[in-house]
Enzyme design. Structure first.
Site, PDB file in Angstrom:
ATOM      1  N   ASN A 321       0.843  -1.198   0.000  1.00 51.34           N
ATOM      2  CA  ASN A 321       0.000   0.000   0.000  1.00 51.34           C
ATOM      3  C   ASN A 321       0.881   1.253   0.000  1.00 51.34           C
ATOM      4  O   ASN A 321       0.770   2.128   0.860  1.00 51.34           O
ATOM      5  CB  ASN A 321      -0.943  -0.007   1.205  1.00 51.34           C
ATOM      6  CG  ASN A 321      -2.204   0.803   0.952  1.00 51.34           C
ATOM      7  OD1 ASN A 321      -2.330   1.477  -0.083  1.00 51.34           O
ATOM      8  ND2 ASN A 321      -3.124   0.770   1.884  1.00 51.34           N
ATOM      9  N   HIS A 352      -8.496   3.667   8.332  1.00 50.68           N
ATOM     10  CA  HIS A 352      -9.062   2.409   7.870  1.00 50.68           C
ATOM     11  C   HIS A 352     -10.476   2.190   8.398  1.00 50.68           C
ATOM     12  O   HIS A 352     -11.299   1.591   7.704  1.00 50.68           O
ATOM     13  CB  HIS A 352      -8.175   1.234   8.291  1.00 50.68           C
ATOM     14  CG  HIS A 352      -7.017   1.014   7.377  1.00 50.68           C
ATOM     15  ND1 HIS A 352      -5.798   1.635   7.553  1.00 50.68           N
ATOM     16  CD2 HIS A 352      -6.876   0.246   6.262  1.00 50.68           C
ATOM     17  CE1 HIS A 352      -4.964   1.254   6.581  1.00 50.68           C
ATOM     18  NE2 HIS A 352      -5.592   0.414   5.793  1.00 50.68           N
TER      19      HIS A 352
END
Length: 468
Positions: A321, A352
């Site tokens: 990521n 998140h």
């Protein structure tokens, strides 16, 4: 409980592809996601060929990218989630960008809203660097990316909602995106190379087609692995009572590695396809490598080889990521007056979402990062004296790194508190205990951190080395 046969999978987006969803037995929201990305891939080729900078104005390119992005978002997620959730987030952040010139608001939205959050906070910080701070207060990177004029409404909407990144990202820097729309993106990177010495009379015109085809091959392999491995090796099995009673500890560790590997292909698929979409539009050129080959990895979100061969926790994180890690570094790590590592992990968890498993993962990650840093700084130099020792060190650190990552990310997949605690109990909290022991036994060098760093290469290098 599974839905009755023939009933539609729950989705807030379009139900146009429900027959295909029922035929394949795949949730409709996943079908919509893949369909939008494949259509975006075709649109990206068309955009580069027929709406390139030499054929259309920047305003037309901005408008096309914005309108198609909105359509894709509505198709995937529906009007309700798109208008209400994104409208709230966008209005909050517009006030920060256009009134205060700064501000980071991290909130719990999924999918495209998480990408929009990254983009808005990125632009806010870069506007603040360009308008609200003096040049001598900035690092070299901050100065390079600083935005010194406010974007127009069309530029702003295009940056946030363009069809190349609205569905799966990634987040890019505002100046890079505007340079792409205005046709300066590739030219700027090519000017960094002396082409006359290489025998060229003029600047070459690199094509992204080869990079796109290569990434589509990776996407196809990842999809096949997802359809075959992921469903056959569920993470939930590692906390099954019968499995725990009958399986020795070392075998459980081995199976943990297998199920973690099986969970990766869906990320490889989504991120590599998103990268290919941007490349197909002509966005993502990063320059020329040491062999003279053109590189299209400016927006790449992962390096699979480096992930699978990582010999340190830091190396693994840096290649997973990637664009989100870059966002965290630019909006948090480089700006935090104290405890940059801890604050960055906490911000990542907040971004998140609110599932407890996320916080178990990121808090465990803080502990393991600090412990691995201490081991590397205190022990690594003893293994560099000979090739056999270095090979042994690399093998041992690869095994430990892969198992540490599996141990850390399992709660991220499990999400809830009860399975997470059950999992860590079954593992005897061994990574937590070992990390604490390491931090208590090995000396830790203090980490100097400042948000006001002079712009010279030595300081920049020290910043890059700080978390190694």
């Amino acid at each position: 409980m599974a839905p009755p046969p023939g009933s539609p999978h729950r989705t807030t987006g379009s139900t146009l592809l429900h027959p295909l969803s029922a035929l394949l037995g795949i949730p409709l929201d996943q079908i919509n996601f893949v369909a939008c990305q494949l259509f975006a891939l075709l649109a990206a080729f068309w955009f580069r060929i027929y709406l390139g900078p030499s054929h259309a104005s920047s305003a037309v390119r901005h408008a096309f990218a914005t309108l198609f992005g909105i359509y894709f978002a509505v198709f995937c997620f529906g009007w309700y989630s798109f208008v209400v959730a994104m409208g709230y987030l966008t209005l909050c952040h517009i006030s920060r960008i256009y009134i205060f010139h700064y501000g980071i608001l991290t909130t719990d939205f999924s999918g495209p809203l998480m990408i929009i959050t990254q983009k808005i906070t990125t632009l806010a910080c870069q506007l603040h660097d360009g308008i609200g701070r003096q040049a001598e207060e900035l690092t070299a990177e901050q100065n390079r990316l600083a935005v010194k004029t406010r974007p127009s409404l069309l530029e702003y909407l295009s940056y946030l909602l363009n069809f190349m990144s609205i569905i799966a990202g990634p987040c890019s820097n505002y100046k890079d995106y505007i340079a792409f729309i205005e046709g300066r993106h590739v030219h700027m990177k090519l000017l960094e190379v002396n082409w006359k010495q290489k025998g060229y009379d003029r600047l070459p015109d690199p094509s992204p087609t080869g990079a796109v085809m290569y990434k589509l091959c990776i996407t196809l392999v990842s999809l096949i692995l997802f359809l075959t491995l992921t469903k056959n090796f569920p993470m939930a099995y590692i906390i099954d009572n019968e499995f725990l009673d009958k399986t020795p500890f070392l075998s459980r560790l081995g199976y943990l590695y297998v199920v973690t590997q099986a969970a990766k292909p869906k990320y490889y698929f989504a991120w590599t396809l998103a990268d290919a979409v941007n490349n197909a539009a002509g966005y993502g050129f990063s320059g020329v490598d040491e062999r003279g080959s053109f590189r299209w990895d400016l927006l790449s979100n992962l390096n699979i080889w480096n992930i699978e061969t990582a010999t340190s926790f830091k190396m693994y994180i840096e290649n997973w990521n990637i664009q989100t890690a870059a966002w965290l570094k630019r909006v948090c790590y480089d700006r935090a007056p104290r405890y940059p590592t801890a604050l960055t992990f906490i911000l990542s968890a907040l971004w998140h979402g609110i599932y407890p498993g996320y916080y178990f993962t990121f808090l465990t990650g803080i502990l393991i990062t600090l412990a691995s840093r201490a081991i590397r700084k205190n022990c690594r130099h003893y293994f560099l004296s000979s090739v056999p020792l270095k090979v042994a060190y690399d093998v041992i650190t690869w095994v430990v790194t892969q198992l540490a990552v599996c141990y850390t990310v399992a709660p991220f997949v499990m999400l809830a508190v009860e399975p997470t605690v059950k999992f860590y109990k079954s593992m005897y909290f061994h990574m937590h205990i070992l990390s604490i022991v390491v931090l208590l036994v090995l000396p830790i060098r203090p980490q100097a951190h400042s948000t006001r760093e002079p712009q010279n290469q030595d300081v920049q290098n020290s910043v890059k080395r700080k978390d190694k």
